[in-house]
Scaffold this motif. Structure first.
Motif, PDB file in Angstrom:
ATOM      1  N   ARG A 132       0.854  -1.177   0.000  1.00  0.00           N
ATOM      2  CA  ARG A 132       0.000   0.000   0.000  1.00  0.00           C
ATOM      3  C   ARG A 132       0.891   1.228   0.000  1.00  0.00           C
ATOM      4  O   ARG A 132       1.739   1.396   0.876  1.00  0.00           O
ATOM      5  CB  ARG A 132      -0.904  -0.005   1.230  1.00  0.00           C
ATOM      6  CG  ARG A 132      -1.769   1.243   1.369  1.00  0.00           C
ATOM      7  CD  ARG A 132      -2.729   1.105   2.522  1.00  0.00           C
ATOM      8  NE  ARG A 132      -3.741   0.115   2.238  1.00  0.00           N
ATOM      9  CZ  ARG A 132      -4.605  -0.330   3.151  1.00  0.00           C
ATOM     10  NH1 ARG A 132      -4.547   0.086   4.380  1.00  0.00           N
ATOM     11  NH2 ARG A 132      -5.525  -1.223   2.819  1.00  0.00           N
TER      12      ARG A 132
ATOM     13  N   ILE B  75      -9.860  10.565   8.561  1.00  0.00           N
ATOM     14  CA  ILE B  75      -9.635   9.710   7.394  1.00  0.00           C
ATOM     15  C   ILE B  75      -9.056   8.371   7.830  1.00  0.00           C
ATOM     16  O   ILE B  75      -8.088   8.319   8.597  1.00  0.00           O
ATOM     17  CB  ILE B  75      -8.699  10.393   6.375  1.00  0.00           C
ATOM     18  CG1 ILE B  75      -9.415  11.588   5.735  1.00  0.00           C
ATOM     19  CG2 ILE B  75      -8.248   9.418   5.300  1.00  0.00           C
ATOM     20  CD1 ILE B  75      -8.564  12.361   4.759  1.00  0.00           C
ATOM     21  N   SER B  76      -9.653   7.295   7.344  1.00  0.00           N
ATOM     22  CA  SER B  76      -9.233   5.940   7.727  1.00  0.00           C
ATOM     23  C   SER B  76      -8.135   5.460   6.788  1.00  0.00           C
ATOM     24  O   SER B  76      -8.384   4.691   5.855  1.00  0.00           O
ATOM     25  CB  SER B  76     -10.436   4.982   7.688  1.00  0.00           C
ATOM     26  OG  SER B  76     -11.450   5.416   8.554  1.00  0.00           O
ATOM     27  N   PHE B  77      -6.923   5.940   7.054  1.00  0.00           N
ATOM     28  CA  PHE B  77      -5.769   5.502   6.262  1.00  0.00           C
ATOM     29  C   PHE B  77      -4.539   5.560   7.148  1.00  0.00           C
ATOM     30  O   PHE B  77      -4.246   6.599   7.739  1.00  0.00           O
ATOM     31  CB  PHE B  77      -5.578   6.382   5.028  1.00  0.00           C
ATOM     32  CG  PHE B  77      -4.579   5.828   4.052  1.00  0.00           C
ATOM     33  CD1 PHE B  77      -4.962   4.899   3.095  1.00  0.00           C
ATOM     34  CD2 PHE B  77      -3.246   6.210   4.113  1.00  0.00           C
ATOM     35  CE1 PHE B  77      -4.039   4.372   2.208  1.00  0.00           C
ATOM     36  CE2 PHE B  77      -2.315   5.691   3.228  1.00  0.00           C
ATOM     37  CZ  PHE B  77      -2.714   4.768   2.271  1.00  0.00           C
TER      38      PHE B  77
ATOM     39  N   ASP C 159     -14.636  12.544   3.160  1.00  0.00           N
ATOM     40  CA  ASP C 159     -15.190  11.285   3.655  1.00  0.00           C
ATOM     41  C   ASP C 159     -14.067  10.453   4.258  1.00  0.00           C
ATOM     42  O   ASP C 159     -12.958  10.415   3.719  1.00  0.00           O
ATOM     43  CB  ASP C 159     -15.856  10.526   2.508  1.00  0.00           C
ATOM     44  CG  ASP C 159     -16.592   9.290   2.994  1.00  0.00           C
ATOM     45  OD1 ASP C 159     -15.929   8.250   3.190  1.00  0.00           O
ATOM     46  OD2 ASP C 159     -17.814   9.355   3.162  1.00  0.00           O
ATOM     47  N   PRO C 160     -14.313   9.750   5.363  1.00  0.00           N
ATOM     48  CA  PRO C 160     -13.249   8.953   5.989  1.00  0.00           C
ATOM     49  C   PRO C 160     -12.631   7.914   5.069  1.00  0.00           C
ATOM     50  O   PRO C 160     -11.467   7.541   5.248  1.00  0.00           O
ATOM     51  CB  PRO C 160     -13.962   8.285   7.172  1.00  0.00           C
ATOM     52  CG  PRO C 160     -15.093   9.207   7.504  1.00  0.00           C
ATOM     53  CD  PRO C 160     -15.543   9.768   6.185  1.00  0.00           C
ATOM     54  N   ALA C 161     -13.382   7.436   4.074  1.00  0.00           N
ATOM     55  CA  ALA C 161     -12.872   6.385   3.184  1.00  0.00           C
ATOM     56  C   ALA C 161     -12.320   6.936   1.876  1.00  0.00           C
ATOM     57  O   ALA C 161     -11.949   6.151   1.004  1.00  0.00           O
ATOM     58  CB  ALA C 161     -13.973   5.372   2.893  1.00  0.00           C
ATOM     59  N   CYS C 162     -12.246   8.265   1.729  1.00  0.00           N
ATOM     60  CA  CYS C 162     -11.886   8.829   0.423  1.00  0.00           C
ATOM     61  C   CYS C 162     -10.487   8.414  -0.019  1.00  0.00           C
ATOM     62  O   CYS C 162     -10.277   8.040  -1.180  1.00  0.00           O
ATOM     63  CB  CYS C 162     -12.004  10.348   0.450  1.00  0.00           C
ATOM     64  SG  CYS C 162     -10.832  11.171   1.565  1.00  0.00           S
ATOM     65  N   THR C 163      -9.514   8.454   0.879  1.00  0.00           N
ATOM     66  CA  THR C 163      -8.136   8.166   0.492  1.00  0.00           C
ATOM     67  C   THR C 163      -7.961   6.721   0.056  1.00  0.00           C
ATOM     68  O   THR C 163      -7.385   6.433  -0.994  1.00  0.00           O
ATOM     69  CB  THR C 163      -7.181   8.488   1.650  1.00  0.00           C
ATOM     70  OG1 THR C 163      -7.344   9.857   2.026  1.00  0.00           O
ATOM     71  CG2 THR C 163      -5.735   8.250   1.250  1.00  0.00           C
ATOM     72  N   ILE C 164      -8.461   5.805   0.847  1.00  0.00           N
ATOM     73  CA  ILE C 164      -8.263   4.390   0.535  1.00  0.00           C
ATOM     74  C   ILE C 164      -9.034   3.989  -0.716  1.00  0.00           C
ATOM     75  O   ILE C 164      -8.579   3.140  -1.502  1.00  0.00           O
ATOM     76  CB  ILE C 164      -8.656   3.509   1.741  1.00  0.00           C
ATOM     77  CG1 ILE C 164      -8.076   2.103   1.566  1.00  0.00           C
ATOM     78  CG2 ILE C 164     -10.161   3.457   1.935  1.00  0.00           C
ATOM     79  CD1 ILE C 164      -8.157   1.261   2.808  1.00  0.00           C
ATOM     80  N   GLU C 165     -10.189   4.617  -0.970  1.00  0.00           N
ATOM     81  CA  GLU C 165     -10.959   4.293  -2.163  1.00  0.00           C
ATOM     82  C   GLU C 165     -10.265   4.805  -3.426  1.00  0.00           C
ATOM     83  O   GLU C 165     -10.202   4.114  -4.443  1.00  0.00           O
ATOM     84  CB  GLU C 165     -12.365   4.879  -2.058  1.00  0.00           C
ATOM     85  CG  GLU C 165     -13.280   4.161  -1.086  1.00  0.00           C
ATOM     86  CD  GLU C 165     -13.538   2.730  -1.494  1.00  0.00           C
ATOM     87  OE1 GLU C 165     -13.645   2.445  -2.706  1.00  0.00           O
ATOM     88  OE2 GLU C 165     -13.620   1.869  -0.606  1.00  0.00           O
TER      89      GLU C 165
ATOM     90  N   ARG D 177      -7.151   2.760  -4.074  1.00  0.00           N
ATOM     91  CA  ARG D 177      -7.486   1.436  -4.622  1.00  0.00           C
ATOM     92  C   ARG D 177      -7.619   1.507  -6.138  1.00  0.00           C
ATOM     93  O   ARG D 177      -7.121   0.638  -6.865  1.00  0.00           O
ATOM     94  CB  ARG D 177      -8.793   0.934  -4.001  1.00  0.00           C
ATOM     95  CG  ARG D 177      -9.267  -0.405  -4.542  1.00  0.00           C
ATOM     96  CD  ARG D 177     -10.561  -0.814  -3.861  1.00  0.00           C
ATOM     97  NE  ARG D 177     -11.595   0.164  -4.049  1.00  0.00           N
ATOM     98  CZ  ARG D 177     -12.351   0.264  -5.142  1.00  0.00           C
ATOM     99  NH1 ARG D 177     -12.164  -0.581  -6.151  1.00  0.00           N
ATOM    100  NH2 ARG D 177     -13.283   1.180  -5.242  1.00  0.00           N
TER     101      ARG D 177
END
Length: 280
Positions: free
Chosen positions: A84, A111-113, A221-227, A230
């Motif tokens: 990653r 952010i969840s990263f 959004d908390p998932a923006c970075t990981i999405e 990806r």
């Protein structure tokens, strides 16, 4: 035995078995043969039910065998752990509304990263711009992970009283603060948004794989970075990803200028060195 021949035999065998079961079910339904039944036929068990039950049993058996085979194959195959890339979020701030800036920084904090680096560059170093540094300290400061630097210059224009030596020292300080801190804030001489982004990119250099960009009035959004990451890592042909930008108060009436402002607030991800390593 060749793989293609094995596959063909399995297809033929499965098709013949399906035809046999279908024929048995039709024959049992037409004949209506019953093994046992109550006196008034309220309850009965016949050939039709027996074939359906046998079919269910055989399906369960084959499903169990296939599941066991796949599990064993997965245990035997040792896949390398997915890599990653590292990401830095760069926030461009210019005379931002205090409430918007707080919301932006708090959303960046959520952010969840793992190991996300946050760099806020303030376009302006005057006294009236200092409140943005105060908000940075309020939301992200107060820990050893946070750092800041007030720069009299920027990379392309020296500030008042700046010498060549002090300008070089300021550049080094900006780089050191950004690279050493999880959360960093740089206040610099006004130069426009391009200058702000240049400072962030220049200071980060090749220390991260990807750079994510947003304005200081964007709620992330908390998932923006990981999405977005990806998408970038799944397809080497993709060099940048944009977020789903929505106006404030979704579902409510907004003025035209609010819609236009929201349309230009984009979350952008640009590849930094990762695409270079693919080409090498």
């Amino acid at each position: 035995m060749p793989v293609q021949l094995t596959t063909a035999l399995r297809v033929v065998g499965t098709s013949l078995f399906a035809l046999a079961v279908l024929g048995g079910i039709l024959a049992a339904y037409v004949t209506g043969y019953q093994f046992i039944h109550t006196e008034k036929h309220y309850l009965s068990f016949g050939l039709y039910g027996a074939i359906l039950g046998l079919h269910l049993l055989i399906q369960s058996l084959f499903a169990f065998l296939e599941h066991r085979r796949m599990r064993r194959a997965g245990q035997a195959l040792k896949l390398p752990s997915p890599r990653r890339g590292s990401v830095a979020l760069c926030i461009a701030a210019y005379q931002e509304d205090p409430d918007y800036l707080r919301k932006c920084l708090r959303s960046a904090q959520r952010i969840s990263f793992p190991d996300l680096k946050v760099v806020m560059v303030v376009d302006g170093n005057r006294q009236e711009d200092a409140y943005m540094l105060d908000i940075f300290h309020e939301v992200l400061g107060g820990t050893e992970q946070a750092g800041f630097f007030v720069w009299r210059s920027n990379y392309h224009e020296a500030g008042e009283g700046e010498t060549e030596a002090s300008l070089r020292e300021g550049m080094d300080r900006v780089r050191d603060v950004v690279r050493a801190s999880t959360f960093s804030c740089i206040m610099q001489k006004w130069g426009g948004k391009r200058e702000v982004m240049y400072t962030a990119f220049k200071a980060l250099g090749d220390s991260v794989d990807y750079i994510q960009v947003c304005d200081s009035d964007t709620v992330l959004d908390p998932a923006c970075t990981i999405e977005m990451l990806r998408v970038l890592e799944e397809d080497p042909q993709v060099g940048g990803v944009g977020g789903d930008v929505q106006p404030p108060g979704k579902g409510m009436a907004v003025e035209d200028d609010q819609v236009q402002a929201a349309q230009v607030r984009a979350i952008e991800a640009s590849v930094h060195q990762h695409h270079i390593s693919r080409e090498q």
